[in-house]
Design an enzyme around this catalytic site. Structure first.
Site, PDB file in Angstrom:
ATOM      1  CG  HIS A  38      -2.342  -0.485   1.087  1.00  0.00           C
ATOM      2  ND1 HIS A  38      -3.350  -0.003   1.485  1.00  0.00           N
ATOM      3  CD2 HIS A  38      -2.672  -1.718   0.632  1.00  0.00           C
ATOM      4  CE1 HIS A  38      -4.480  -0.704   1.023  1.00  0.00           C
ATOM      5  NE2 HIS A  38      -3.888  -1.759   0.822  1.00  0.00           N
ATOM      6  CD  GLU A 105      -6.763  -2.150  -3.041  1.00  0.00           C
ATOM      7  OE1 GLU A 105      -5.726  -1.338  -2.807  1.00  0.00           O
ATOM      8  OE2 GLU A 105      -7.000  -3.491  -2.466  1.00  0.00           O
TER       9      GLU A 105
END
Length: 321
Positions: A38, A105
């Site tokens: 991330h 995402e």
């Protein structure tokens, strides 16, 4: 016997603390590990997000575990650069690294300033990326003009054997689609029926290789404590699923999350106080078709969970599986 792995959450611990935790996980008896990739955490209470590829080199060098990560080539990462990172780790640590590819995402990818594509376009981009990356790691010189461009690229330092590419799939349609190109699948959840349908969709579509499941767990001395930890650290599990992929900031997840919704929290996190309950519920996931289970304790203090893993939790799961 089912493979029991440890999930290292970059969103929740500083990289140095996460490295110490994965070393402790090896001593506790885990078979392997995986980590997230991330740029940003899901929420402000998590508060971290180290760079996965630097950390993986340190983790592989200081343990004997196998490692994997879930990454999204195509926007934040150009596929050529991701292929180089994968090839380097696989050359340095033969047979110990795998990579799961997902469509990504927005919370991680929006920073390029490029438009965030709808899912069909992201999936098409991912399939193109997987093909290009495989060819590069195999030693080809590659040109590509599609969802991204590649000009006469090649990877110079390569492993003797390419690492497997898994697919990250959160739904049955995605799992079935991934069977066309993946060498394994990984999903997330702790409902055996839901997980079983996703894994079956992959297998029924011709998918090969391991079926892995990441399981979020909150273990506490009391149910109140376990729920409080889950609601604080994994509150994004209460955000409507159709919005998850398109939100761009941790503040957006915090705004839409409802940590007081106990039902939603428990759908996202296996909340328990008793090791036997956890062992039974995790074993049920294995029975639903999982070859590998990666346990993620959602607390920021990993020591209590790792102590329980060492002192009987892992053995309990193995006995029931």
């Amino acid at each position: 016997m089912v493979f029991l792995g440890y999930h290292a959450s970059h969103e929740q611990l500083p990289p140095s603390a996460l490295l110490a935790s994965v070393q402790d996980a090896e001593r506790a008896g885990f078979d392997g590990a995986m980590c997230s990739d991330h740029l940003a955490p899901w929420g402000l209470a998590q508060g971290e997000s180290g760079y996965t590829w630097s950390w993986l080199g340190a983790a592989l060098a200081t343990t004997n575990l196998s490692f994997g990560t879930v990454t999204a080539p195509g926007q934040r990462y150009h596929p050529v650069i991701t292929a180089q990172a994968i090839a380097t780790l696989a050359e340095m640590f033969p047979g110990r690294f795998w990579c799961a590819l997902g469509s990504g995402e927005a919370v991680n990818e929006h920073v390029t300033g490029d438009a965030w594509p709808p899912k069909p376009e992201r999936q098409d981009r991912l399939a193109q990326a997987a093909d290009v990356m495989r060819r590069l790691i195999a030693g080809e010189r590659v040109d590509h003009d599609g969802a991204f461009r590649v000009h006469d690229a090649r990877i110079w330092s390569r492993p003797d054997a390419p690492p497997p590419f898994f697919a990250a799939a959160a739904s049955e349609p995605t799992a079935a689609w991934a069977a066309e190109w993946a060498e394994g699948v990984i999903t997330v959840g702790h409902d055996p029926e839901v997980v079983g349908r996703i894994l079956a969709a992959y297998r029924d579509a011709g998918g090969t290789g391991p079926c892995a499941v990441q399981v979020h767990v909150s273990l506490g001395a009391s149910r109140t404590e376990a729920l409080r930890t889950a609601a604080d650290q994994w509150r994004q599990a209460t955000v409507p699923a159709d919005l998850m992929w398109d939100l761009m900031q941790p503040e957006d997840f915090d705004r839409l999350a409802d940590p007081s919704d106990v039902g939603a929290v428990e759908r996202g996190v296996l909340v328990a106080t008793d090791d036997q309950e956890v062992a039974e519920r995790v074993a049920a996931i294995a029975a639903a078709g999982a070859d590998r289970l990666y346990l993620h304790d959602v607390a920021q203090d990993q020591r209590p969970f790792l102590d329980r893993a060492r002192d009987g939790l892992l053995d309990g799961i193995r006995e029931l599986s």
